[in-house]
Design a protein around this motif. Structure first.
Motif, mmCIF file in Angstrom:
data_model
loop_
_atom_site.group_PDB
_atom_site.id
_atom_site.type_symbol
_atom_site.label_atom_id
_atom_site.label_comp_id
_atom_site.label_asym_id
_atom_site.label_seq_id
_atom_site.Cartn_x
_atom_site.Cartn_y
_atom_site.Cartn_z
ATOM 1 N N GLU A 71 0.850 -1.193 0.000
ATOM 2 C CA GLU A 71 0.000 0.000 0.000
ATOM 3 C C GLU A 71 0.884 1.241 0.000
ATOM 4 O OE1 GLU A 71 -3.265 2.218 2.924
ATOM 5 O OE2 GLU A 71 -2.031 0.552 3.632
ATOM 6 N N ARG A 72 0.502 2.216 -0.809
ATOM 7 C CA ARG A 72 1.231 3.484 -0.854
ATOM 8 C C ARG A 72 0.800 4.346 0.328
ATOM 9 N NH1 ARG A 72 0.555 8.074 -5.591
ATOM 10 N NH2 ARG A 72 2.452 9.274 -5.146
ATOM 11 N N PHE A 120 2.998 4.164 -9.616
ATOM 12 C CA PHE A 120 1.692 4.687 -9.234
ATOM 13 C C PHE A 120 1.248 5.862 -10.099
ATOM 14 C CE2 PHE A 120 2.944 2.802 -5.041
ATOM 15 C CZ PHE A 120 1.960 1.836 -5.025
ATOM 16 N N ASP A 156 -8.442 5.174 -6.470
ATOM 17 C CA ASP A 156 -7.110 5.683 -6.777
ATOM 18 C C ASP A 156 -6.117 4.532 -6.853
ATOM 19 O OD1 ASP A 156 -7.450 5.144 -4.096
ATOM 20 O OD2 ASP A 156 -5.835 6.494 -3.482
ATOM 21 N N SER A 158 -3.266 3.093 -5.553
ATOM 22 C CA SER A 158 -2.433 3.165 -4.350
ATOM 23 C C SER A 158 -2.122 1.786 -3.784
ATOM 24 C CB SER A 158 -3.132 4.005 -3.282
ATOM 25 O OG SER A 158 -4.387 3.434 -2.941
#
Length: 284
Positions: A71-72, A120, A156, A158
């Motif tokens: 996960e970003r 990303f 998004d 992410s």
């Protein structure tokens, strides 16, 4: 009489008898990387990036121990959300919640950060060739990592599906890798068009899935690998909280005054008040 010439005699150097074992070394198989990429590609709708909730563990059953989800959490920084058994073995511990950069040497972390941002933002597929640090007790070991971008439940990009293959960790201690090569491939044929991202409309969730509206351009949610997330509720502003506080205090003050008035003694009748002097003015 001489039997055999000089080349066939034992007068040659000992180096002629040395056989290099490098060609017999077990190379890292890249089959899990290709399998994961094929599965990820099958989830796509055109040039779109698949959703995190679409990833079903049953589709990656053969390589599940080598896969992970990241996960970003900040620009260039990602952390593990899920990780397979072999990924944990390479770290020598449970990696859930740890940053991905913990697997890399300090010199390689800048390259990793730049690759994560490109994955990303573009978005792009990232494949890296890795090597462990050489020590006195063991030589360098080869490894490969593949990262495939995913959309979160909010739309998004992410999340990322990752696959990690290596020659193993016989020592059982934590391994750190240097990046020997990076290969980035854009997901969309037109990267500029894909950068202008617009979130898709979320489908309504009903008690019965068969009654949920189906849209051709929206990725279907699969609950197999879905994350449990809740939306944030709208928080009141400071002015609204101040107004509500004043209203509550005013209501409490009115309530106290009403109760005080009711507790006072009732007014006595005129007969019990006693006699009083009255001044009567007459002009007669």
């Amino acid at each position: 009489m001489f039997f055999g010439g000089r080349n066939g005699s034992k007068q040659g150097t000992e180096q002629d008898k040395v056989v290099s074992m490098g060609r017999f070394r077990n190379r890292v198989s890249l089959t899990p990387l290709r399998q994961a990429e094929a599965y990820w590609t099958a989830l796509r709708r055109g040039d779109d990036v698949p959703s995190r909730s679409q990833v079903d563990p049953r589709g990656l059953e053969n390589i599940l121990s080598q896969t992970f989800i990241v996960e970003r959490i900040a620009p260039g920084i990602v952390r593990f959300r899920l990780a397979g058994q072999k990924v944990n073995e390479m770290a020598g511990m449970e990696v859930r919640g740890m940053p991905l950069s913990a697997f890399f040497t300090p010199e390689a972390r800048k390259q990793l950060s730049a690759a994560m941002e490109s994955m990303f933002e573009t978005p792009a597929i990232v494949e890296m060739g890795l090597q462990t640090e050489t020590t006195r007790t063991r030589g360098a070991r080869e490894a490969h990592m593949l990262l495939l971008p995913l959309r979160s439940d909010l739309g998004d990009i992410s999340r990322a599906l990752g696959v990690f293959v290596s020659e193993g960790n016989p020592t059982g201690v934590s391994q750190r890798f240097a990046i020997s090569s990076i290969d980035m491939r854009s997901v969309s044929a037109d990267p500029i068009q894909d950068m202008e991202f617009k979130a898709k409309a979320r489908t309504e969730v009903t008690d019965r899935p068969e009654k949920a509206p189906a849209k051709a351009d929206t990725n279907v949610v699969n609950p197999g690998f879905a994350e449990t997330q809740t939306r944030f509720k709208a928080e009141p502003s400071i002015m609204e909280e101040a107004r509500n506080l004043l209203k509550r205090r005013k209501a409490e003050a009115d309530k106290v005054s009403t109760e005080t008035a009711q507790e006072e003694e009732p007014e006595q009748p005129r007969a019990a008040r006693g006699t009083h002097l009255r001044l009567v003015v007459s002009k007669d």
